[in-house]
Design an enzyme around this catalytic site. Structure first.
Site, PDB file in Angstrom:
ATOM      1  N   ARG A  44       0.822  -1.291  -0.024  1.00 20.21           N
ATOM      2  CA  ARG A  44      -0.018   0.008   0.014  1.00 20.21           C
ATOM      3  C   ARG A  44       0.877   1.264  -0.040  1.00 20.21           C
ATOM      4  O   ARG A  44       2.048   1.382   0.438  1.00 20.21           O
ATOM      5  CB  ARG A  44      -0.857  -0.157   1.387  1.00 20.21           C
ATOM      6  CG  ARG A  44      -2.238   0.976   1.290  1.00 20.21           C
ATOM      7  CD  ARG A  44      -3.285   0.687   2.103  1.00 20.21           C
ATOM      8  NE  ARG A  44      -2.723   0.924   3.633  1.00 20.21           N
ATOM      9  CZ  ARG A  44      -3.259   0.407   4.647  1.00 20.21           C
ATOM     10  NH1 ARG A  44      -4.365  -0.228   4.461  1.00 20.21           N
ATOM     11  NH2 ARG A  44      -3.162   0.827   5.735  1.00 20.21           N
ATOM     12  N   ARG A  46       2.533   6.478  -6.221  1.00 22.18           N
ATOM     13  CA  ARG A  46       2.039   5.435  -6.828  1.00 22.18           C
ATOM     14  C   ARG A  46       2.991   4.343  -7.663  1.00 22.18           C
ATOM     15  O   ARG A  46       2.986   3.346  -7.494  1.00 22.18           O
ATOM     16  CB  ARG A  46       0.842   5.297  -7.830  1.00 22.18           C
ATOM     17  CG  ARG A  46      -0.678   6.211  -6.826  1.00 22.18           C
ATOM     18  CD  ARG A  46      -1.642   6.053  -7.792  1.00 22.18           C
ATOM     19  NE  ARG A  46      -2.841   6.564  -7.141  1.00 22.18           N
ATOM     20  CZ  ARG A  46      -2.951   7.958  -6.903  1.00 22.18           C
ATOM     21  NH1 ARG A  46      -2.137   8.799  -7.609  1.00 22.18           N
ATOM     22  NH2 ARG A  46      -4.289   8.147  -6.464  1.00 22.18           N
ATOM     23  N   ARG A  67     -14.085  11.630  -8.991  1.00 23.85           N
ATOM     24  CA  ARG A  67     -13.506  12.861  -7.870  1.00 23.85           C
ATOM     25  C   ARG A  67     -13.695  14.160  -8.763  1.00 23.85           C
ATOM     26  O   ARG A  67     -14.223  15.255  -8.093  1.00 23.85           O
ATOM     27  CB  ARG A  67     -12.209  12.915  -7.693  1.00 23.85           C
ATOM     28  CG  ARG A  67     -11.972  11.629  -6.453  1.00 23.85           C
ATOM     29  CD  ARG A  67     -10.447  11.352  -6.257  1.00 23.85           C
ATOM     30  NE  ARG A  67     -10.119  10.465  -4.954  1.00 23.85           N
ATOM     31  CZ  ARG A  67      -9.162   9.622  -5.147  1.00 23.85           C
ATOM     32  NH1 ARG A  67      -8.390   9.408  -5.840  1.00 23.85           N
ATOM     33  NH2 ARG A  67      -9.195   8.910  -3.982  1.00 23.85           N
ATOM     34  N   HIS A 103      -3.333   7.134 -13.967  1.00 23.32           N
ATOM     35  CA  HIS A 103      -4.168   7.116 -12.679  1.00 23.32           C
ATOM     36  C   HIS A 103      -3.142   7.682 -11.659  1.00 23.32           C
ATOM     37  O   HIS A 103      -2.259   6.966 -11.175  1.00 23.32           O
ATOM     38  CB  HIS A 103      -4.894   5.766 -12.120  1.00 23.32           C
ATOM     39  CG  HIS A 103      -5.205   5.743 -10.854  1.00 23.32           C
ATOM     40  ND1 HIS A 103      -6.102   6.798 -10.452  1.00 23.32           N
ATOM     41  CD2 HIS A 103      -4.775   5.254  -9.673  1.00 23.32           C
ATOM     42  CE1 HIS A 103      -6.425   6.758  -8.940  1.00 23.32           C
ATOM     43  NE2 HIS A 103      -5.554   5.680  -8.611  1.00 23.32           N
TER      44      HIS A 103
END
Length: 332
Positions: A99, A106, A169, A193
């Site tokens: 995570r 990311r 969003r 993303h």
């Protein structure tokens, strides 16, 4: 002596139990469980399977969901460390992996998660060779490529959750500014993303009325209303939520259930999801980026050719180059 069940119920046929609409979620962390509950509450599956490596947590999550069976319409909820519990899935959702930590990009997660995928994907393929794969783990665009390579599946059956959440969003923030429900605010965030996603200002509209036509400075630096901030907030929102609560879960869970609904019900709705984009927008490498895709029972059957400005196209190309730079170094 006849049992109570025998006294109560007269059986008419011995049924072989092959599920018709089975969904598997791999990884029962915050994201996996948010996906699971969102899918259960939309009645999308006749069987839900959960898989993870942490057996106590896995069993606990399964039991907790089973205890809610009275309030659900998914008659079978199963779990196991062994992938045989996933057999005959129509859709397999991968949320497992390392995570994002606070402040971590990311892209930084990548090799850690590739190693995890080397174990997961072959097991999924073994038990559900005809499934659709929906990848949620980050960095999602690269890991969707990794899943495609390892699985050997045709590209229509390997889908990354991509910018479905970024666009949601974006539409939420647009709605907040305009005082309109997000479902009536149309706008697309495409590409990677994450940090280099591309907002398509020309496509922003309410009731077919183009915002860019009314307000030509939309999305530019000279815009007095600073609509660029809306996209900036989209990019920063995950980092902010992670900083505040430690992870993100509910919005991505709902977003994944939205994609699952289009696939399981063959809705042919258009979603910004990550797909193999080679051959479009001057991109020559095997990269996965989000573009508007038609989603149905075979996964991605078609994609919508969005007209981009030269600047938007350049940003998409730059994302592709960045991703390919990382992908070509990967060991798998």
């Amino acid at each position: 002596m006849a049992t109570l069940k025998d006294q109560l119920i007269h059986n008419l046929l011995k049924e072989e139990q092959t599920p018709q609409n089975k969904i598997t979620v791999v990884g029962v962390g915050a994201v996996g469980m948010a996906c699971a509950i969102s899918i259960l509450m939309k009645d999308l599956a006749d069987e839900l399977a959960l898989v993870d490596v942490i057996e106590d947590k896995l069993k606990g999550e399964m039991m907790d969901l089973q205890h809610g069976s009275l309030f659900l319409r998914t008659p079978k909820i199963v779990s196991g460390k062994d992938y045989n519990v996933t057999a005959n899935s129509k859709l397999v959702i991968i949320t497992a992996g390392a995570r994002q930590q606070e402040g971590e990009s990311r892209l930084n997660l990548v090799q850690r998660n590739v190693n995890i995928f080397k174990f997961i994907i072959p097991n999924v393929v073994k038990y559900s060779p005809n499934c659709k794969l929906l990848i949620v783990s980050n960095p999602v665009d690269i890991l969707t490529y990794v899943a495609w390579k390892i699985s050997g599946f045709p590209k229509n059956r390997v889908i990354g959750s991509g910018c479905n959440l970024d666009s949601a969003r974006f539409r939420y923030l647009m709605g907040e500014r305009l005082g309109v429900h997000p479902s009536s605010c149309h706008g697309w965030v495409l590409g990677e993303h994450g940090d280099s996603s591309v907002p398509v200002w020309s496509g922003m509209n309410v009731a077919g009325v183009s915002l860019k036509t009314l307000h030509p400075d939309l999305g530019t630096d000279k815009d007095k209303e600073q609509w660029k901030e809306v996209h900036k907030q989209v990019v920063e929102s995950a980092y902010e939520v992670i900083k505040l609560k430690g992870y993100t879960s509910w919005a991505i869970g709902l977003s994944v259930a939205d994609l699952a609904e289009s696939i399981m019900k063959n809705l042919r709705r258009v979603h910004p999801v990550s797909t193999m984009i080679k051959g479009l927008y001057g991109i020559k490498d095997d990269v996965f980026l989000s573009v508007p895709c038609i989603l149905g029972q075979n996964g991605i059957s078609d994609l919508v050719k969005v007209t981009l400005t030269s600047e938007e196209e350049a940003r998409l190309k730059k994302s592709a180059d960045t991703l390919w730079g990382i992908q070509k170094e990967l060991q798998f």
